[in-house]
Scaffold this active site. Structure first.
Site, mmCIF file in Angstrom:
data_model
loop_
_atom_site.group_PDB
_atom_site.id
_atom_site.type_symbol
_atom_site.label_atom_id
_atom_site.label_comp_id
_atom_site.label_asym_id
_atom_site.label_seq_id
_atom_site.Cartn_x
_atom_site.Cartn_y
_atom_site.Cartn_z
ATOM 1 C CB THR A 82 -0.924 -0.014 1.238
ATOM 2 O OG1 THR A 82 -1.715 -1.212 1.168
ATOM 3 C CG2 THR A 82 -1.820 1.199 1.277
ATOM 4 C CG ASN A 163 -5.498 -8.445 -6.018
ATOM 5 O OD1 ASN A 163 -5.374 -7.715 -6.997
ATOM 6 N ND2 ASN A 163 -6.416 -8.245 -5.113
ATOM 7 C CD GLN A 191 -1.196 -11.042 -4.868
ATOM 8 O OE1 GLN A 191 -0.712 -12.177 -4.848
ATOM 9 N NE2 GLN A 191 -1.848 -10.538 -3.832
ATOM 10 N N GLY A 214 6.394 -7.558 1.287
ATOM 11 C CA GLY A 214 7.044 -8.703 1.928
ATOM 12 C C GLY A 214 6.107 -9.855 2.242
ATOM 13 C CB THR A 251 14.103 4.477 12.678
ATOM 14 O OG1 THR A 251 14.523 5.741 13.198
ATOM 15 C CG2 THR A 251 15.114 3.400 13.063
ATOM 16 C CB CYS A 340 -14.993 -7.555 4.599
ATOM 17 S SG CYS A 340 -15.949 -9.031 4.844
#
Ligand code: PLP
Length: 411
Positions: A82, A163, A191, A214, A251, A340
């Protein structure tokens, strides 16, 4: 201890929802382990502790760069897909809005909401957006792209693979067309990464920005990277420290980055072995046998290049939400053609854009395999899924779905 944090009783589950998330690989967990308590220095610190974690971050950067076929300096670590998508779209387009210059984005109607909602935000702030419509297989056409280009088009954002259906876009051709007209190209490869080889120095040399996440590739949730081709200027999404060569303040998530680097190395080994072929074989068996045993079922995007792990099954006369609940109770995790949103299920925008009716889209079950899926699990799924469909059909297709929170999120 909070009940949710207590160890859960182990029950064998058949996990067929790898496009939603993947487990962390044992070697990834082992690589991360020292970076919580022993090697915890801030990579920006000048002391030895900081140098140790800095070296680990740079090692991971080189590993991700090898996976993508780019230079390590072009890899910016993020918190996931995102953020990468938002950083690309907003980073390229916001400066035009700030200067009150006209700017046009071309994207597709089948993108993940991380791109679609960023595009909508750009539109609300005065930008122009064209959403390319896919054909019935979920693929957008280079001709439509050509027709949509305007003098003020600044960015093309097209996902590499979808996806929900696994459909692969003709990315190299689309990117070549856009580049020839001086337009920057972003792709959401969330994906695709670690499932298909990606070569940003070869086939994808016309792609300027590429997002990976990841948790879709056996690294932890909340990790990711954005490839930013040398010379591409991005306005920052976050303001703060000078980390990531001023491209992403904050960081670094050192354990997560180490995990992502290790997952990238694991993916390269998986490609070098017979991993992809073995996965495809399992998916094909699942698909062929389900088609044979469930009358009135078809596969969405069947006739086109598709991710080897994904099967989006359209089952006539079935409410996939009810099917999903039935499968969940039997230990099978899958996903369905709806998402949802705020507690209500919304029909999949991807399947609707491909021309399915709302009823058809609500009858679609997504099965997505992981590298860890076994032949035994496929055997078990082949018993459970057709039996669950038969039972639901015998009960009547129009019975209402039982309420259940958090069934499937758009992923
Ligand atoms: N893009 C695609 C195609 C996805 O499938 C997802 C997650 O499901 C995302 C972006 C968002 O990634 P993340 O969950 O890492 O924010």
């Amino acid at each position: 201890m909070n009940a949710i944090l207590e160890p859960q009783p182990r029950r064998r589950r058949i996990y067929l929802d790898a496009n939603a998330t993947t487990p962390v690989l044992p070697e990834v967990l082992a690589a991360m382990q020292p970076f919580w308590m022993e090697r915890f220095g801030n990579p920006s610190s000048a002391h030895a502790g900081g140098q140790t974690t800095r070296a680990a971050v740079e090692h991971a950067r080189a590993s991700v760069a090898s996976l993508l076929g780019c230079s390590a300096r072009e890899v910016v670590f993020t918190s996931g897909g995102t953020e990468g998508d938002n950083a690309a779209l907003i980073g390229v387009l916001q400066p035009y809005l700030d200067r009150r210059e006209p700017a046009h984005l071309i994207t597709t109607a089948i993108e993940h909401h991380a791109v679609l909602y960023a595009a909508e935000a750009f539109e609300r702030r005065g930008g122009q957006v064209t959403y390319l419509q896919p054909n019935g297989d979920g693929v957008v056409s280079p001709n439509d792209l050509e027709r949509s280009i305007k003098p003020e088009t600044k960015l093309l954002s097209v996902m590499f693979a979808n996806n929900e259906t696994g459909a692969i876009q003709p990315l190299d051709e689309l990117a070549r067309l856009a580049k020839a007209r001086g337009i920057l190209v972003h792709t959401d490869a969330v994906q695709t990464a670690a499932k298909l080889p990606i070569d940003l120095a070869g086939e994808l040399r016309n792609v300027d920005l590429l997002t990976i996440s990841g948790h879709k590739m056996y690294a932890p949730q909340g990790t990711g990277a954005l490839f930013v081709r040398k010379g591409v200027e991005l306005a920052p999404l976050l303001y703060g420290g000078p980390q990531e060569r001023q491209r992403r303040a904050g960081t670094e998530n050192v354990p997560g980055i180490v995990g992502l680097g290790c997952a990238a190395e694991a993916a390269r080994q998986w490609f070098a072995g017979d991993g992809p072929a073995a996965l495809r074989k399992l998916r094909d068996r699942l698909e062929t046998e389900l088609l044979g045993s469930i009358q009135g079922s078809t596969v969405n995007a069947a006739g086109i290049p598709r991710m080897d792990n994904t099967c989006n099954l359209n089952i006539e006369g079935i409410d996939a939400e009810r099917l999903l609940i039935a499968l969940d109770l039997q230990g099978v995790s899958a996903s369905f053609g709806a998402a949802c949103q705020s507690g209500a299920t919304e029909t999949s925008h991807v399947l609707l854009a491909m021309g399915l009716t709302a009823t058809e889209a609500r009858g679609c079950l997504r099965l997505s395999l992981s590298r860890l899926t076994t032949a035994d699990e496929i055997d078990a799924a082949l018993e459970i899924i057709p039996a669950a469909v038969a039972r639901l059909r015998s009960l009547g297709a129009n019975a209402k779905a039982a309420p259940k929170d958090g069934l499937a999120l758009q992923s």
